[in-house]
Design an enzyme around this catalytic site. Structure first.
Site, PDB file in Angstrom:
ATOM      1  N   LYS A 162     -12.733   3.272   1.801  1.00 40.28           N
ATOM      2  CA  LYS A 162     -11.010   3.514   1.601  1.00 40.28           C
ATOM      3  C   LYS A 162     -11.619   1.816   0.439  1.00 40.28           C
ATOM      4  O   LYS A 162     -11.930   0.798   1.271  1.00 40.28           O
ATOM      5  CB  LYS A 162      -9.670   2.453   2.455  1.00 40.28           C
ATOM      6  CG  LYS A 162      -8.525   2.423   1.598  1.00 40.28           C
ATOM      7  CD  LYS A 162      -7.921   2.077   2.858  1.00 40.28           C
ATOM      8  CE  LYS A 162      -6.639   1.532   2.993  1.00 40.28           C
ATOM      9  NZ  LYS A 162      -5.201   0.838   3.600  1.00 40.28           N
ATOM     10  N   GLU A 197       0.657  -0.908   0.093  1.00 35.53           N
ATOM     11  CA  GLU A 197       0.041  -0.207   0.187  1.00 35.53           C
ATOM     12  C   GLU A 197       1.067   1.277   0.308  1.00 35.53           C
ATOM     13  O   GLU A 197       0.606   2.217  -0.503  1.00 35.53           O
ATOM     14  CB  GLU A 197      -0.961  -0.144   1.021  1.00 35.53           C
ATOM     15  CG  GLU A 197      -1.930  -1.066   0.965  1.00 35.53           C
ATOM     16  CD  GLU A 197      -2.937  -1.122   2.560  1.00 35.53           C
ATOM     17  OE1 GLU A 197      -4.457  -1.530   1.711  1.00 35.53           O
ATOM     18  OE2 GLU A 197      -2.521  -0.971   3.262  1.00 35.53           O
ATOM     19  N   TYR A 217     -17.659  25.044  -2.900  1.00 40.91           N
ATOM     20  CA  TYR A 217     -17.130  23.321  -2.917  1.00 40.91           C
ATOM     21  C   TYR A 217     -16.375  23.033  -4.663  1.00 40.91           C
ATOM     22  O   TYR A 217     -15.746  21.905  -4.216  1.00 40.91           O
ATOM     23  CB  TYR A 217     -19.009  22.010  -3.033  1.00 40.91           C
ATOM     24  CG  TYR A 217     -19.878  22.901  -4.610  1.00 40.91           C
ATOM     25  CD1 TYR A 217     -19.481  22.679  -5.815  1.00 40.91           C
ATOM     26  CD2 TYR A 217     -21.031  23.856  -3.861  1.00 40.91           C
ATOM     27  CE1 TYR A 217     -20.610  22.693  -6.065  1.00 40.91           C
ATOM     28  CE2 TYR A 217     -21.706  24.105  -5.079  1.00 40.91           C
ATOM     29  CZ  TYR A 217     -21.410  23.425  -6.530  1.00 40.91           C
ATOM     30  OH  TYR A 217     -21.815  23.904  -8.030  1.00 40.91           O
ATOM     31  N   ILE A 241      -6.835   5.422   7.763  1.00 41.24           N
ATOM     32  CA  ILE A 241      -8.252   6.220   7.594  1.00 41.24           C
ATOM     33  C   ILE A 241      -8.030   6.859   8.713  1.00 41.24           C
ATOM     34  O   ILE A 241      -8.549   8.362   8.141  1.00 41.24           O
ATOM     35  CB  ILE A 241      -8.880   5.480   6.897  1.00 41.24           C
ATOM     36  CG1 ILE A 241      -9.535   4.909   8.251  1.00 41.24           C
ATOM     37  CG2 ILE A 241      -8.130   5.039   5.952  1.00 41.24           C
ATOM     38  CD1 ILE A 241     -10.628   3.989   7.761  1.00 41.24           C
ATOM     39  N   GLU A 242      -8.102   7.083  10.024  1.00 40.38           N
ATOM     40  CA  GLU A 242      -7.825   8.184  10.895  1.00 40.38           C
ATOM     41  C   GLU A 242      -6.974   9.009  10.643  1.00 40.38           C
ATOM     42  O   GLU A 242      -7.515  10.591  11.055  1.00 40.38           O
ATOM     43  CB  GLU A 242      -8.044   7.596  12.761  1.00 40.38           C
ATOM     44  CG  GLU A 242      -9.696   5.840  12.523  1.00 40.38           C
ATOM     45  CD  GLU A 242      -8.342   4.086  11.668  1.00 40.38           C
ATOM     46  OE1 GLU A 242      -9.025   3.781  12.686  1.00 40.38           O
ATOM     47  OE2 GLU A 242      -7.588   4.669  11.649  1.00 40.38           O
TER      48      GLU A 242
END
Length: 117
Positions: free
Chosen positions: A98, A21, A53, A72-73
């Protein structure tokens, strides 16, 4: 409070704990609910009174694509900091997905809520 909704913003990122990864970008998806008083923009019909946006998506995409995180946190927290620090929104609810993380799932993810200090 009103909300600007952004759904499934896809960005390729280096994210993960496994060696493979860390070598190749993979997609992440972001949903963002941005709390913002839309009344001034509605009354003026002027982008200067709105939460743009397009600019939010552009900034978040650039940030995510140019960083490296294992969790991811951590990425989710960093994205909320960018948005709250650089744009005129009072609160963000962010869901970060993810999709390639776990076989036999459509996606895994995290959802966090943060407020401007």
């Amino acid at each position: 409070m009103d909300k600007i909704l952004i759904r499934k913003l896809q960005v390729d990122a280096i994210i993960g704990i496994h060696d493979y990864e860390k070598q190749q970008k993979q997609p992440v998806w972001l949903d963002m609910d941005l709390s913002f008083d839309c009344l001034p923009a509605a009354q003026s019909d002027d982008i200067r009174d709105a939460l743009d946006y397009f600019k939010v998506c552009e900034r978040v995409s650039h940030f995510v694509a140019s960083t490296r995180y294992e969790l991811i946190e951590a990425l989710a927290e960093a994205v909320t900091e960018v948005v709250l620090n650089e744009f005129a929104c009072e609160q963000i609810e962010l869901t970060l997905y993810k999709p390639n993380a776990v076989a036999n799932t459509e996606t895994v993810g995290i959802q966090i809520n943060r407020w401007k200090q």
